[in-house]
Write an enzyme that holds these catalytic residues in place. Structure first.
Site, PDB file in Angstrom:
ATOM      1  N   ARG A 116      -3.517   2.286  -0.901  1.00 15.50           N
ATOM      2  CA  ARG A 116      -3.359   3.503  -0.401  1.00 15.50           C
ATOM      3  C   ARG A 116      -3.264   4.496  -1.723  1.00 15.50           C
ATOM      4  O   ARG A 116      -3.593   5.684  -1.747  1.00 15.50           O
ATOM      5  CB  ARG A 116      -2.275   3.798   0.338  1.00 15.50           C
ATOM      6  CG  ARG A 116      -1.085   3.462  -0.066  1.00 15.50           C
ATOM      7  CD  ARG A 116       0.241   3.529   1.016  1.00 15.50           C
ATOM      8  NE  ARG A 116       1.232   3.003   0.587  1.00 15.50           N
ATOM      9  CZ  ARG A 116       2.509   3.098   1.332  1.00 15.50           C
ATOM     10  NH1 ARG A 116       2.715   3.860   2.302  1.00 15.50           N
ATOM     11  NH2 ARG A 116       3.551   2.301   0.734  1.00 15.50           N
ATOM     12  N   LYS A 172      10.847 -18.508   8.149  1.00 23.49           N
ATOM     13  CA  LYS A 172      11.642 -19.280   6.941  1.00 23.49           C
ATOM     14  C   LYS A 172      11.994 -18.140   5.737  1.00 23.49           C
ATOM     15  O   LYS A 172      12.921 -18.760   5.283  1.00 23.49           O
ATOM     16  CB  LYS A 172      10.701 -20.158   6.013  1.00 23.49           C
ATOM     17  CG  LYS A 172       9.256 -19.602   5.389  1.00 23.49           C
ATOM     18  CD  LYS A 172       9.357 -18.853   4.105  1.00 23.49           C
ATOM     19  CE  LYS A 172       8.239 -18.069   3.668  1.00 23.49           C
ATOM     20  NZ  LYS A 172       8.601 -17.025   2.671  1.00 23.49           N
TER      21      LYS A 172
HETATM   22  N1  LIG Z   1       4.512 -12.392  -2.763  1.00 21.47           N
HETATM   23  C1  LIG Z   1       4.183 -13.494  -2.448  1.00 21.47           C
HETATM   24  O1  LIG Z   1       4.393 -14.455  -3.097  1.00 21.47           O
HETATM   25  C2  LIG Z   1       3.898 -13.438  -1.067  1.00 21.47           C
HETATM   26  C3  LIG Z   1       4.019 -12.602  -0.284  1.00 21.47           C
HETATM   27  N2  LIG Z   1       3.473 -12.591   1.260  1.00 21.47           N
HETATM   28  C4  LIG Z   1       3.552 -11.619   2.083  1.00 21.47           C
HETATM   29  O2  LIG Z   1       2.664 -10.666   1.866  1.00 21.47           O
HETATM   30  C5  LIG Z   1       3.140  -9.291   2.252  1.00 21.47           C
HETATM   31  C6  LIG Z   1       3.024  -8.178   1.013  1.00 21.47           C
HETATM   32  O3  LIG Z   1       3.885  -9.174   0.108  1.00 21.47           O
HETATM   33  P1  LIG Z   1       3.966  -8.478  -1.570  1.00 21.47           P
HETATM   34  O4  LIG Z   1       2.651  -8.142  -1.770  1.00 21.47           O
HETATM   35  O5  LIG Z   1       4.650  -9.379  -2.299  1.00 21.47           O
HETATM   36  O6  LIG Z   1       4.832  -7.146  -1.313  1.00 21.47           O
HETATM   37  P2  LIG Z   1       4.570  -5.873  -2.552  1.00 21.47           P
HETATM   38  O7  LIG Z   1       5.810  -5.100  -2.197  1.00 21.47           O
HETATM   39  O8  LIG Z   1       4.098  -6.467  -3.825  1.00 21.47           O
HETATM   40  O9  LIG Z   1       3.214  -5.192  -1.714  1.00 21.47           O
HETATM   41  C7  LIG Z   1       3.169  -4.462  -0.671  1.00 21.47           C
HETATM   42  C8  LIG Z   1       2.064  -3.938  -0.465  1.00 21.47           C
HETATM   43  O10 LIG Z   1       1.866  -3.238   0.889  1.00 21.47           O
HETATM   44  C9  LIG Z   1       1.420  -1.944   0.908  1.00 21.47           C
HETATM   45  N3  LIG Z   1       1.882  -0.962   2.150  1.00 21.47           N
HETATM   46  C10 LIG Z   1       3.202  -1.050   2.455  1.00 21.47           C
HETATM   47  N4  LIG Z   1       3.081   0.083   3.283  1.00 21.47           N
HETATM   48  C11 LIG Z   1       1.852   0.422   3.569  1.00 21.47           C
HETATM   49  C12 LIG Z   1       1.451   1.550   4.275  1.00 21.47           C
HETATM   50  N5  LIG Z   1       2.029   2.211   5.302  1.00 21.47           N
HETATM   51  N6  LIG Z   1      -0.073   1.773   4.090  1.00 21.47           N
HETATM   52  C13 LIG Z   1      -0.694   1.277   2.960  1.00 21.47           C
HETATM   53  N7  LIG Z   1      -0.123   0.178   2.336  1.00 21.47           N
HETATM   54  C14 LIG Z   1       1.039  -0.247   2.426  1.00 21.47           C
HETATM   55  C15 LIG Z   1       1.867  -1.457  -0.595  1.00 21.47           C
HETATM   56  O11 LIG Z   1       1.498  -0.474  -0.809  1.00 21.47           O
HETATM   57  P3  LIG Z   1       2.059   0.548  -2.179  1.00 21.47           P
HETATM   58  O12 LIG Z   1       1.826  -0.348  -3.278  1.00 21.47           O
HETATM   59  O13 LIG Z   1       1.014   1.634  -2.039  1.00 21.47           O
HETATM   60  O14 LIG Z   1       3.473   0.830  -1.551  1.00 21.47           O
HETATM   61  C16 LIG Z   1       1.768  -2.753  -1.258  1.00 21.47           C
HETATM   62  O15 LIG Z   1       0.360  -2.784  -1.683  1.00 21.47           O
HETATM   63  C17 LIG Z   1       4.630  -9.632   2.813  1.00 21.47           C
HETATM   64  O16 LIG Z   1       4.478  -9.628   4.375  1.00 21.47           O
HETATM   65  C18 LIG Z   1       5.175 -10.950   2.152  1.00 21.47           C
HETATM   66  O17 LIG Z   1       5.962 -11.481   2.825  1.00 21.47           O
HETATM   67  C19 LIG Z   1       3.048 -13.825   1.510  1.00 21.47           C
HETATM   68  C20 LIG Z   1       2.836 -15.007   0.977  1.00 21.47           C
HETATM   69  C21 LIG Z   1       3.234 -14.833  -0.572  1.00 21.47           C
HETATM   70  O1  LIG Z   2       6.301 -16.269   1.199  1.00 18.79           O
HETATM   71  C1  LIG Z   2       6.494 -16.701  -0.059  1.00 18.79           C
HETATM   72  C2  LIG Z   2       6.118 -17.776  -0.483  1.00 18.79           C
HETATM   73  O2  LIG Z   2       5.443 -18.293   0.164  1.00 18.79           O
HETATM   74  C3  LIG Z   2       7.051 -15.602  -0.768  1.00 18.79           C
HETATM   75  O3  LIG Z   2       8.430 -15.598  -0.560  1.00 18.79           O
HETATM   76  P1  LIG Z   2       9.298 -14.168  -0.889  1.00 18.79           P
HETATM   77  O4  LIG Z   2       8.559 -13.042  -0.102  1.00 18.79           O
HETATM   78  O5  LIG Z   2      10.628 -14.541  -0.486  1.00 18.79           O
HETATM   79  O6  LIG Z   2       9.116 -13.750  -2.384  1.00 18.79           O
END
Ligand SMILES: NC(=O)C1=CN([C@@H]2O[C@H](COP(=O)(O)OP(=O)(O)OC[C@H]3O[C@@H](n4cnc5c(N)ncnc54)[C@H](OP(=O)(O)O)[C@@H]3O)[C@@H](O)[C@H]2O)C=CC1
Ligand SMILES: O=C(CO)COP(=O)(O)O
Length: 317
Positions: A36, A167
């Site tokens: 965004r 988890k």
């Molecule tokens: N990091 C990891 O190792 C892993 C994460 N996940 C899951 O993936 C998801 C994202 O995690 P992660 O990338 O680490 O989190 P981050 O906090 O790094 O990123 C979140 C993302 O969501 C976007 N976002 C949030 N709200 C909105 C909105 N209203 N409109 C548009 N964009 C939005 C943010 O945009 P902006 O930057 O503009 O705020 C950002 O791009 C979570 O549910 C997490 O549990 C799953 C597996 C692994």
């Molecule tokens: O889901 C994840 C690994 O599989 C990432 O874990 P966290 O969101 O706790 O960093």
């Protein structure tokens, strides 16, 4: 492994969206990473997309999905969700939201032991893509599979999604356990009993029990409960060291979905009378109702009971 080049749109340029964009690009796919905050409009990137993958954190999923709905997408587009959370208002999983908004499109869940910081360092990992539509799951499998990322298909999207989501609550407890220096025995007991809670909830919500013993269940539980790279684990660890939730969230790199998930999980468990003692202590800890030590005492002093809910069944699960 051969396949035609796909146009892949990744929604959310956070830690996970960025890592997934890199994985899809390795195979020569045409990848658009949308945020965004970027300059590209959603409408322009969605044009001709074969696959739209959401790596948006839970709080933004419905808003983003609704904006996608108002943009022209091909009737063939496959939606993939990689978010690990539950919606507070509906208790829906992310895939249930995408399927509600796009009832005629295939929806695939991508989830597994995937700490993004290891994946961007190109360390080997495996994941699961789950869908009721096996062809869609196989298309997504081809897009992301490589010599450093092994992708399995699975027909139980709700089970895969709940394993990855629930988890996070146990990972907070695991961080507390390590932060209090409770030892390896305690940690093994915590993680194993945590899995029992995940299975109880998952079965009640229609997931297959065996899914929770696979990569997206036990696999992700082990990764997240044992790694300081996990934000949820870190949060628990820092709570055990006396920091407040507000202080921790202010300095955490990215989202710790376990906080919101724990609240929604408590609601589900209460509505359905499901015992989830560890998650309940995590909830009370996050609400500031108990200290880490009190949470531990509450768990250790529970009434003694059989290990399994129903020993009369031949299969333990
Ligand atoms: N990091 C990891 O190792 C892993 C994460 N996940 C899951 O993936 C998801 C994202 O995690 P992660 O990338 O680490 O989190 P981050 O906090 O790094 O990123 C979140 C993302 O969501 C976007 N976002 C949030 N709200 C909105 C909105 N209203 N409109 C548009 N964009 C939005 C943010 O945009 P902006 O930057 O503009 O705020 C950002 O791009 C979570 O549910 C997490 O549990 C799953 C597996 C692994
Ligand atoms: O889901 C994840 C690994 O599989 C990432 O874990 P966290 O969101 O706790 O960093």
């Amino acid at each position: 492994m051969s396949q035609s080049v796909k146009s892949v749109v990744i929604l959310g340029a956070g830690a996970w969206g960025t890592a997934l964009a890199k994985l899809a690009a390795i195979n020569g796919n045409q990848v658009h990473l949308w945020s965004r905050q970027g300059s590209q409009s959603l409408v322009s990137v969605l044009e001709n997309a074969h696959i739209v993958l959401s790596a948006i954190s839970m709080q933004g999923v419905r808003d983003v999905a609704s904006v996608v709905k108002s943009s022209p997408v091909s009737p063939e587009t496959i939606f993939v969700t990689a978010t690990k959370g539950l919606e507070p208002k509906t208790t829906y999983t992310p895939s249930q939201i995408w399927q509600e908004i796009f009832p005629n499109h295939p929806v695939v869940v991508l989830s597994g032991p995937n700490l993004s910081q290891e994946i961007v360092r190109e360390l080997p990992a495996a994941t699961v893509v789950a869908s009721k539509n096996i062809n869609a799951a196989q298309s997504v499998q081809l897009v992301f599979s490589s010599s450093r990322f092994r992708v399995y298909t699975n027909p139980d999207p709700v089970g895969v999604e709940l394993g990855g989501t629930l988890k996070n609550v146990i990972a907070i407890a695991a961080g507390v356990c390590d932060g209090l220096n409770l030892g390896t025995n305690a940690k093994a007991a915590l993680v194993t009993r945590g899995l029992t809670e995940i299975v109880r909830i998952g079965k009640n919500l229609g997931a297959k029990t065996e899914t929770f013993y696979g990569l997206s269940g036990l696999g992700d539980l082990l990764a997240t409960c044992n790694s300081p790279l996990s934000r949820n684990y870190q949060l628990g660890y820092q709570l055990a060291h006396g920091k407040t939730l507000k202080e921790i969230l202010a300095s955490l790199p990215g989202i710790a979905e376990g906080v919101n998930t724990c609240r929604v999980l408590m609601e589900i468990a209460q509505q359905r009378s499901i015992a989830i003692p560890i998650s309940e202590q995590v909830y009370q800890l996050l609400e500031g109702e108990v200290t880490p030590q009190q949470a531990l005492d509450q768990l250790m002093l529970r009434d003694i009971k059989p290990e399994f809910d129903d020993f009369s069944t031949e299969q333990m699960w």
